[in-house]
Design a protein around this motif. Structure first.
Motif, PDB file in Angstrom:
ATOM      1  N   LEU A  98       0.846  -1.193   0.000  1.00 33.89           N
ATOM      2  CA  LEU A  98       0.000   0.000   0.000  1.00 33.89           C
ATOM      3  C   LEU A  98       0.879   1.239   0.000  1.00 33.89           C
ATOM      4  O   LEU A  98       1.597   1.526   0.969  1.00 33.89           O
ATOM      5  CB  LEU A  98      -0.929  -0.007   1.215  1.00 33.89           C
ATOM      6  N   ASP A  99       0.811   1.974  -1.109  1.00 32.90           N
ATOM      7  CA  ASP A  99       1.659   3.135  -1.339  1.00 32.90           C
ATOM      8  C   ASP A  99       0.870   4.419  -1.083  1.00 32.90           C
ATOM      9  O   ASP A  99       0.193   4.934  -1.970  1.00 32.90           O
ATOM     10  CB  ASP A  99       2.182   3.095  -2.783  1.00 32.90           C
ATOM     11  N   VAL A 128      -8.223   1.507   3.497  1.00 29.33           N
ATOM     12  CA  VAL A 128      -7.221   0.565   3.991  1.00 29.33           C
ATOM     13  C   VAL A 128      -7.903  -0.623   4.668  1.00 29.33           C
ATOM     14  O   VAL A 128      -7.556  -1.787   4.422  1.00 29.33           O
ATOM     15  CB  VAL A 128      -6.238   1.263   4.954  1.00 29.33           C
ATOM     16  N   VAL A 143       0.796  -7.814   4.278  1.00 29.72           N
ATOM     17  CA  VAL A 143       0.476  -6.454   3.860  1.00 29.72           C
ATOM     18  C   VAL A 143       1.617  -5.532   4.293  1.00 29.72           C
ATOM     19  O   VAL A 143       2.031  -5.550   5.464  1.00 29.72           O
ATOM     20  CB  VAL A 143      -0.843  -5.962   4.482  1.00 29.72           C
ATOM     21  N   TYR A 144       2.133  -4.755   3.339  1.00 31.59           N
ATOM     22  CA  TYR A 144       3.243  -3.837   3.597  1.00 31.59           C
ATOM     23  C   TYR A 144       2.764  -2.419   3.311  1.00 31.59           C
ATOM     24  O   TYR A 144       2.249  -2.141   2.230  1.00 31.59           O
ATOM     25  CB  TYR A 144       4.426  -4.178   2.704  1.00 31.59           C
ATOM     26  N   CYS A 145       2.961  -1.527   4.268  1.00 27.98           N
ATOM     27  CA  CYS A 145       2.459  -0.162   4.142  1.00 27.98           C
ATOM     28  C   CYS A 145       3.609   0.836   4.129  1.00 27.98           C
ATOM     29  O   CYS A 145       4.463   0.826   5.026  1.00 27.98           O
ATOM     30  CB  CYS A 145       1.532   0.171   5.305  1.00 27.98           C
ATOM     31  N   THR A 198       0.670   5.903   4.458  1.00 26.29           N
ATOM     32  CA  THR A 198      -0.530   5.069   4.447  1.00 26.29           C
ATOM     33  C   THR A 198      -1.187   5.152   5.825  1.00 26.29           C
ATOM     34  O   THR A 198      -0.499   5.253   6.846  1.00 26.29           O
ATOM     35  CB  THR A 198      -0.158   3.605   4.121  1.00 26.29           C
ATOM     36  N   CYS A 233      -2.625   1.136  10.244  1.00 26.36           N
ATOM     37  CA  CYS A 233      -3.537  -0.013  10.159  1.00 26.36           C
ATOM     38  C   CYS A 233      -4.257  -0.319  11.470  1.00 26.36           C
ATOM     39  O   CYS A 233      -5.337  -0.910  11.452  1.00 26.36           O
ATOM     40  CB  CYS A 233      -2.777  -1.246   9.692  1.00 26.36           C
ATOM     41  N   ILE A 256       1.059  -7.786   9.084  1.00 23.33           N
ATOM     42  CA  ILE A 256       1.011  -6.398   8.637  1.00 23.33           C
ATOM     43  C   ILE A 256       2.303  -5.696   9.040  1.00 23.33           C
ATOM     44  O   ILE A 256       2.718  -5.746  10.208  1.00 23.33           O
ATOM     45  CB  ILE A 256      -0.207  -5.673   9.245  1.00 23.33           C
ATOM     46  N   GLU A 315       4.364  -1.950   8.768  1.00 19.28           N
ATOM     47  CA  GLU A 315       4.157  -0.526   8.499  1.00 19.28           C
ATOM     48  C   GLU A 315       5.489   0.232   8.391  1.00 19.28           C
ATOM     49  O   GLU A 315       6.532  -0.240   8.833  1.00 19.28           O
ATOM     50  CB  GLU A 315       3.275   0.072   9.595  1.00 19.28           C
TER      51      GLU A 315
END
Length: 261
Positions: free
Chosen positions: A120-121, A129, A144-146, A150, A153, A171, A173
Motif C-alpha cells: 500500500l503506497d 485501507v 500487507v506492507y504499508c 498510508t 492499520c 502487517i 508498516e
C-alpha cells in the motif's frame, strides 16, 4: 475484575489517550479493539488481551456477559467502567460496551516477498485501507506492507472497516516499498489507469505482490517503473477510475477465480 469510577484515575487517562491519539498508540505500541466482533475474533485467534475493558451496563448484554464470564474464568485482566466513563473513550457510536487493550502485533520485515502480498503506497483513507485488508484476508493474501503516509492499520477506523482481518494477516508498516520491490522473489503488479496490460490477461496462478496507490495520485512513478507488470482493471462505464478498495477486491478475486478454476 477491577473497577474504576473516576476519570482522574491514571489508568483511565492512559486508556483515553490511546483511544483518541494515533501518535500515543504508535509510541506505546498498543491498540484498542472496540466492539464484540473484534474482541471475539482476537480471543479465538490470538488469545487473551492485555486487558478487557467493559461498561457496567454491558455486563448483562447477551453477547458481552458470556464473554466477560469466560475471561473471568480464565483469569484474564478485566477493567469495569461506569457507562459514562466508558463512552468517553469508546470511538464506536451506539457500541455495546466492550473493548480489548492489546500489544500491537509487530514483526521484522522479511528479507524477500515469497507469498501473496499487498503493498500500500500512501493509501490515506482509513476506510479504504480497512476494506483492502478485509478483501485481502478473504482472498488468502498473507502479508500487507504499508509505506509511510498510508493510514495506520491499527487505528480505530481501519480496525472497524477490516472486521477482524488484521488477525489473520502479517502487517508491516513504515516499509520502504521500493527496496522491498527490488528484492522481491515474486512478480509485482502495480495498478494504473494508464497501463496497457489488462488484469484478465495475466496469469495469476502463482504468488504475486499487488501494489495499490494513493486515492488521487495512484502508485508512485518509482514503484510503477519497478513493477513486473503495470495492470489496468478494465471498466465499461464512463468513469475515470475505480475506488482503490474496489480495485483491490477485483484484483484479489480474479486471482482467486483463476486458482479455483
Amino acid at each position: 475484575m477491577k473497577h474504576i469510577t473516576s476519570r482522574d484515575n491514571a489508568q483511565y487517562k492512559e486508556i483515553a489517550k490511546l483511544a483518541t491519539n494515533s501518535q500515543a498508540r504508535r509510541k506505546a505500541g498498543r491498540s484498542l479493539l472496540d466492539g464484540v466482533h473484534l474482541c471475539e475474533t482476537w480471543l479465538e485467534l490470538r488469545g487473551h488481551p492485555l486487558q478487557a475493558i467493559v461498561a457496567e451496563g454491558a455486563l448483562q448484554h447477551a453477547e458481552v456477559g458470556p464473554l466477560v464470564r469466560r475471561l473471568e474464568a480464565e483469569h484474564a485482566h478485566i477493567l469495569c467502567l461506569p457507562d459514562q466513563l466508558y463512552h468517553g473513550i469508546s470511538q464506536v457510536e451506539h457500541g455495546v460496551g466492550l473493548m480489548f487493550l492489546i500489544d500491537t502485533p509487530e514483526k521484522p520485515v522479511p528479507a524477500a516477498l515469497s507469498v501473496n502480498a499487498v503493498l500500500l503506497d500512501n493509501v490515506q483513507d482509513p476506510g479504504n485501507v480497512g476494506s483492502i485488508l478485509r478483501s485481502a484476508a478473504a482472498a488468502g493474501v498473507k502479508e500487507v506492507y504499508c509505506a509511510p503516509g498510508t493510514a495506520f492499520c491499527w487505528s480505530p477506523k481501519v480496525l472497524r472497516a477490516a472486521m477482524g482481518a488484521h488477525f489473520v494477516l502479517d502487517i508491516y508498516e513504515n516499509v520502504d516499498l521500493a527496496a522491498l520491490q527490488a528484492g522481491a522473489g515474486i512478480a509485482t503488479l502495480a495498478t494504473s489507469g494508464y497501463a496497457a496490460e489488462q488484469l484478465y490477461q495475466l496469469d495469476l496462478k502463482r504468488p504475486v505482490a499487488w501494489i495499490f496507490g494513493h486515492e488521487g495520485q495512484g502508485v508512485s512513478d518509482a514503484l510503477l517503473s519497478g513493477a513486473s507488470h503495470r495492470v489496468l482493471v478494465p471498466h465499461l462505464g464512463k468513469v475515470e477510475s475505480l475506488n482503490v478498495a474496489a480495485c483491490a477486491a477485483v484484483c484479489f478475486f480474479e486471482q482467486v477465480r483463476q486458482n479455483l478454476g
